[in-house]
Design a protein around this motif. Structure first.
Motif, PDB file in Angstrom:
ATOM      1  N   SER A  44      10.597  -1.161   2.097  1.00 49.12           N
ATOM      2  CA  SER A  44       9.331  -0.437   2.271  1.00 49.12           C
ATOM      3  C   SER A  44       8.115  -1.439   2.137  1.00 49.12           C
ATOM      4  N   GLY A  45       6.971  -0.830   2.310  1.00 51.16           N
ATOM      5  CA  GLY A  45       5.749  -1.621   2.238  1.00 51.16           C
ATOM      6  C   GLY A  45       4.920  -1.542   0.813  1.00 51.16           C
ATOM      7  N   ALA A  46       4.022  -2.558   0.548  1.00 49.55           N
ATOM      8  CA  ALA A  46       3.250  -2.431  -0.567  1.00 49.55           C
ATOM      9  C   ALA A  46       1.826  -2.946  -0.182  1.00 49.55           C
ATOM     10  N   GLN A  47       1.275  -2.520   0.892  1.00 49.42           N
ATOM     11  CA  GLN A  47      -0.251  -2.649   1.137  1.00 49.42           C
ATOM     12  C   GLN A  47      -0.875  -1.505   1.845  1.00 49.42           C
ATOM     13  N   PRO A  48      -1.446  -0.646   1.020  1.00 48.93           N
ATOM     14  CA  PRO A  48      -2.119   0.354   1.383  1.00 48.93           C
ATOM     15  C   PRO A  48      -2.974   0.643   2.555  1.00 48.93           C
ATOM     16  N   TYR A  49      -3.925  -0.501   2.597  1.00 49.94           N
ATOM     17  CA  TYR A  49      -4.894  -0.539   3.852  1.00 49.94           C
ATOM     18  C   TYR A  49      -4.567  -1.846   4.401  1.00 49.94           C
ATOM     19  N   THR A  50      -4.317  -1.673   5.933  1.00 43.72           N
ATOM     20  CA  THR A  50      -3.789  -2.888   6.665  1.00 43.72           C
ATOM     21  C   THR A  50      -4.527  -2.972   7.971  1.00 43.72           C
ATOM     22  N   ASN A  51      -5.145  -1.953   8.349  1.00 46.85           N
ATOM     23  CA  ASN A  51      -5.793  -2.204   9.979  1.00 46.85           C
ATOM     24  C   ASN A  51      -7.168  -1.243   9.797  1.00 46.85           C
ATOM     25  N   PRO A  52      -8.289  -1.837  10.051  1.00 41.91           N
ATOM     26  CA  PRO A  52      -9.404  -0.926  10.042  1.00 41.91           C
ATOM     27  C   PRO A  52      -9.342   0.020  11.483  1.00 41.91           C
ATOM     28  N   LEU A  53      -8.627  -0.125  12.321  1.00 37.95           N
ATOM     29  CA  LEU A  53      -8.463   0.581  13.509  1.00 37.95           C
ATOM     30  C   LEU A  53      -7.751   2.058  13.176  1.00 37.95           C
ATOM     31  N   ASP A  54      -7.032   1.801  12.149  1.00 36.43           N
ATOM     32  CA  ASP A  54      -6.001   3.063  12.053  1.00 36.43           C
ATOM     33  C   ASP A  54      -6.820   4.185  10.883  1.00 36.43           C
ATOM     34  N   VAL A  55      -6.902   5.198  11.517  1.00 37.98           N
ATOM     35  CA  VAL A  55      -7.744   6.444  10.786  1.00 37.98           C
ATOM     36  C   VAL A  55      -7.057   6.685   9.438  1.00 37.98           C
ATOM     37  N   GLY A  56      -5.803   6.414   9.383  1.00 41.35           N
ATOM     38  CA  GLY A  56      -5.045   7.106   8.131  1.00 41.35           C
ATOM     39  C   GLY A  56      -5.149   5.744   6.864  1.00 41.35           C
ATOM     40  N   ASP A  57      -5.615   4.685   7.274  1.00 41.39           N
ATOM     41  CA  ASP A  57      -5.591   3.907   6.114  1.00 41.39           C
ATOM     42  C   ASP A  57      -6.626   4.065   5.129  1.00 41.39           C
ATOM     43  N   PRO A  58      -7.869   4.752   5.300  1.00 38.85           N
ATOM     44  CA  PRO A  58      -8.698   4.824   4.148  1.00 38.85           C
ATOM     45  C   PRO A  58      -8.212   5.893   3.096  1.00 38.85           C
ATOM     46  N   LEU A  59      -7.484   6.871   3.826  1.00 36.49           N
ATOM     47  CA  LEU A  59      -6.968   7.802   3.048  1.00 36.49           C
ATOM     48  C   LEU A  59      -5.688   7.262   2.095  1.00 36.49           C
ATOM     49  N   LEU A  60      -5.141   6.404   2.741  1.00 33.47           N
ATOM     50  CA  LEU A  60      -3.619   6.046   2.045  1.00 33.47           C
ATOM     51  C   LEU A  60      -4.374   4.665   0.945  1.00 33.47           C
ATOM     52  N   ALA A  61      -5.599   4.077   1.253  1.00 26.12           N
ATOM     53  CA  ALA A  61      -6.150   3.166   0.202  1.00 26.12           C
ATOM     54  C   ALA A  61      -6.629   4.064  -0.886  1.00 26.12           C
ATOM     55  N   ALA A  62      -7.118   5.276  -0.747  1.00 28.43           N
ATOM     56  CA  ALA A  62      -7.759   6.137  -1.911  1.00 28.43           C
ATOM     57  C   ALA A  62      -6.306   6.573  -2.617  1.00 28.43           C
TER      58      ALA A  62
END
Length: 321
Positions: A236-254
């Motif tokens: 599995s992974g352990a980094q919610p925010y990984t790429n500013p081009l991915d529109v799903g990252d802000p939601l996962l960061a939250a």
């Protein structure tokens, strides 16, 4: 429509650049050239199992983006299962079991190798528990194996039987219907409330009491590597925010904030994802990166998820399954 096509082309171009950089970064992990033709050729077919709100293709984006083709290219026989996007572990497990039985009948193989992402992990574990004769291995990728604190938080603000719960369930159903409208995924019925209840810590622990195979007995340890002749793995992974081009990252960061200082991929904690032999639970991925989902837009400083799936297929091949 033209604007939509332009956006899709731009995303695809960006994804190509990211994947190229990932491939350069991961060159040291690639298999020798002389083994390429059979590197992922497992004895039994590989079945990929999606998580909650899963689909096969959404506006040209595959849930397991680029993974089936890459596994097939070097010898694997791969199937992508379609189960309810939202329902209980058991209901989804029964749907998966029907597909496994069809695959076995169709191919003549005695068993399959199940690889489940997120809610696809307990879905796969259910099949291995009730029909161990049909399963050679179960692999959890970002699996909800001890529940999710995000589901716990939602359940906490949505008391059973409340108006808030009804509104949230309706909104979830509408979102799932929207995904269906733009995808070519499953038309199976769904139950958003059963999904939420399953994904909570309490719901998952209740499921584990009925299907405990390879679940770690310690807070953040490993489980049994083999149960009833079935091999169990996880990563599995352990980094919610990984790429500013991915529109799903802000939601996962939250959503990742719910976990506090506990390592997580935005939806599942690293410790909760552990099952059987833990290959690694701290890749620099978020929950969507784990299946290369958003056109492969992930962390360019981490090994490509496609490479991890290839390596794992080779691991299964070397085990003789």
């Amino acid at each position: 429509m033209n604007k939509l096509k332009t956006v899709k082309h731009a995303l695809a171009a960006a994804a190509f650049m990211v994947c190229s950089l990932q491939n350069v970064y991961a060159m040291g992990t690639q298999p020798p050239a002389d083994s390429e033709a059979t590197y992922t050729k497992t004895k039994y077919p590989i079945v990929l199992v999606h998580g909650v709100l899963g689909f096969d293709s959404l506006l040209g984006m595959d849930y397991f983006y680029g993974i089936p083709a890459e596994l097939q290219r070097s010898g694997a026989q791969v199937y992508v299962a379609q189960v309810s996007p939202a329902d209980s572990y058991e209901k989804r497990g029964e749907q998966l079991l029907e597909q496994v039985q069809r695959i076995v009948a169709m191919t003549g193989a005695q068993k399959v190798n199940l690889i489940g992402h997120s809610m696809g992990s307990p879905t796969s574990r259910y099949v291995a528990s009730v029909r161990p004769d049909l399963v050679a291995s179960v692999t959890s990728v970002g699996g909800v194996n001890k529940g999710s604190k995000v589901a716990d938080a939602l359940r906490g603000v949505l008391p059973a039987g409340s108006v808030a719960e009804s509104v949230a369930v309706a909104a979830g159903g509408a979102f799932a219907s929207l995904i269906r409208l733009f995808s070519t995924g499953s038309s199976l019925s769904q139950d958003e409330l059963a999904t939420l209840n399953s994904l909570t810590t309490a719901g998952t622990l209740a499921f584990n009491s009925r299907h405990p195979q390879a679940v770690p007995t310690t807070a953040c340890g490993e489980g049994a590597y083999q149960v009833n002749g079935i091999h169990y793995f996880s990563w599995s992974g352990a980094q919610p925010y990984t790429n500013p081009l991915d529109v799903g990252d802000p939601l996962l960061a939250a959503t990742g904030l719910v976990f506090g200082a506990e390592p997580n991929d935005g939806l599942v904690s690293s410790c909760s994802s552990n099952l059987g032999q833990v290959i690694r639970n701290n890749y620099r991925f978020n929950h969507l990166d784990e299946t290369n989902m958003f056109f492969g837009l992930g962390n360019i400083l981490e090994t490509s998820p496609v490479t991890l799936f290839r390596q794992h297929a080779n691991r299964l091949r070397n085990l003789g399954v």
